[in-house]
Design an enzyme around this catalytic site. Structure first.
Site, mmCIF file in Angstrom:
data_model
loop_
_atom_site.group_PDB
_atom_site.id
_atom_site.type_symbol
_atom_site.label_atom_id
_atom_site.label_comp_id
_atom_site.label_asym_id
_atom_site.label_seq_id
_atom_site.Cartn_x
_atom_site.Cartn_y
_atom_site.Cartn_z
ATOM 1 N N CYS A 13 0.848 -1.206 0.000
ATOM 2 C CA CYS A 13 0.000 0.000 0.000
ATOM 3 C C CYS A 13 0.877 1.247 0.000
ATOM 4 O O CYS A 13 1.719 1.436 0.881
ATOM 5 C CB CYS A 13 -0.925 0.031 1.214
ATOM 6 S SG CYS A 13 -1.805 1.605 1.355
ATOM 7 N N ILE A 14 0.642 2.086 -0.965
ATOM 8 C CA ILE A 14 1.530 3.241 -1.152
ATOM 9 C C ILE A 14 1.419 4.245 0.000
ATOM 10 O O ILE A 14 2.439 4.743 0.488
ATOM 11 C CB ILE A 14 1.282 3.896 -2.536
ATOM 12 C CG1 ILE A 14 2.360 4.926 -2.841
ATOM 13 C CG2 ILE A 14 -0.105 4.509 -2.631
ATOM 14 C CD1 ILE A 14 2.412 5.318 -4.302
#
Lengths: 120, 130
Positions: B77-78
């Protein structure tokens, strides 16, 4: 038919990014129009306490994001009655009026209704 | 069976090691892994900056090898990764940071990838949640 997902949020709002990150999953699911539910359990019910002062902690308040849930199409909102009682919170005076207050046996049935569950 | 696997705990947590062993066992048992999604402290599993003591299982190294060899979809997840300083080259450049901690075979992407995997899989298996 889309699979349903229940997020169980168990972290207090100021104990780290956990509560916000759980909520982000819910908001993302709502944005994709997915059938998504959110249950506040254990310390997670502290997210719904009124009169929190985020500024005193130099943090951002979660409550604005919580109020936005129905706008994101997330209407399946639940609170554990035992968790609020154990923590001295009045379950009829929480910041998210839309949330249904559930007893333990109702929570068992709730979890059973969803295809997938994530507890954070 | 098609599994989606979500990891929420740091690389040194026992639950991350269990996630790795589960993923390996799932493939060995003839099952499919539609995606591995790393969220919260789970993003540290993708970090090439983790140094594991020699007599311990190097979980980030094992993930890297496993995902490369099996050609799996390993998504970090960025937003969670940025918050924890686990940047790939592109993000390090964007935010003008020196440290690049993650590269191939990992991909940095959004939470939509988690929802997508949940829809695609028969079962979602989570490791290291609260």
């Amino acid at each position: 038919m889309a699979k349903s997902l229940l997020i169980i949020s168990r972290q207090a709002p100021w104990s780290g990014p956990g509560a916000r990150e759980a909520l982000d999953i819910v908001l993302a699911g709502g944005a994709f129009d997915l059938p998504i539910g959110l249950l506040f359990l254990d310390d997670g019910v502290f997210q719904l306490a009124t009169q929190q002062d985020a500024k005193a902690l130099q943090q951002k308040d979660l409550s604005a994001n919580l109020q936005a849930l129905p706008m994101f199409g997330v209407e399946q909102l639940f609170v554990c009655a035992d968790s609020t009682a154990q923590r001295g919170l009045d379950s009829s005076a929480l910041s998210l009026e839309e949330a249904q207050v559930l007893a333990a046996n109702e929570i068992t049935a709730l979890i059973d209704r969803y295809d997938q569950v994530i507890t954070l | 069976m098609k599994f989606a696997i979500a990891v929420f705990s740091a690389a040194h947590a026992p639950s991350s090691r269990r996630a790795l062993l589960f993923a390996q066992a799932a493939l060995a048992g003839g099952h499919e892994i539609v995606r591995l999604f790393f969220y919260q402290d789970g993003v540290y599993n993708a970090s090439g900056s983790v140094v594991t003591p020699q007599d311990e299982l190097d979980v980030p190294k094992q993930w890297r090898a496993f995902i490369s060899e099996q050609k799996l979809d390993g998504v970090v997840c960025i937003a969670a990764a940025l918050r924890r300083g686990v940047l790939n080259g592109e993000e390090a450049k964007r935010y003008q940071r020196d440290a690049v901690a993650v590269g191939a075979p990992w991909e940095l992407s959004g939470l939509g990838q988690l929802h997508d995997a949940v829809q695609d899989a028969d079962r979602l298996i989570c490791f290291g949640g609260a």
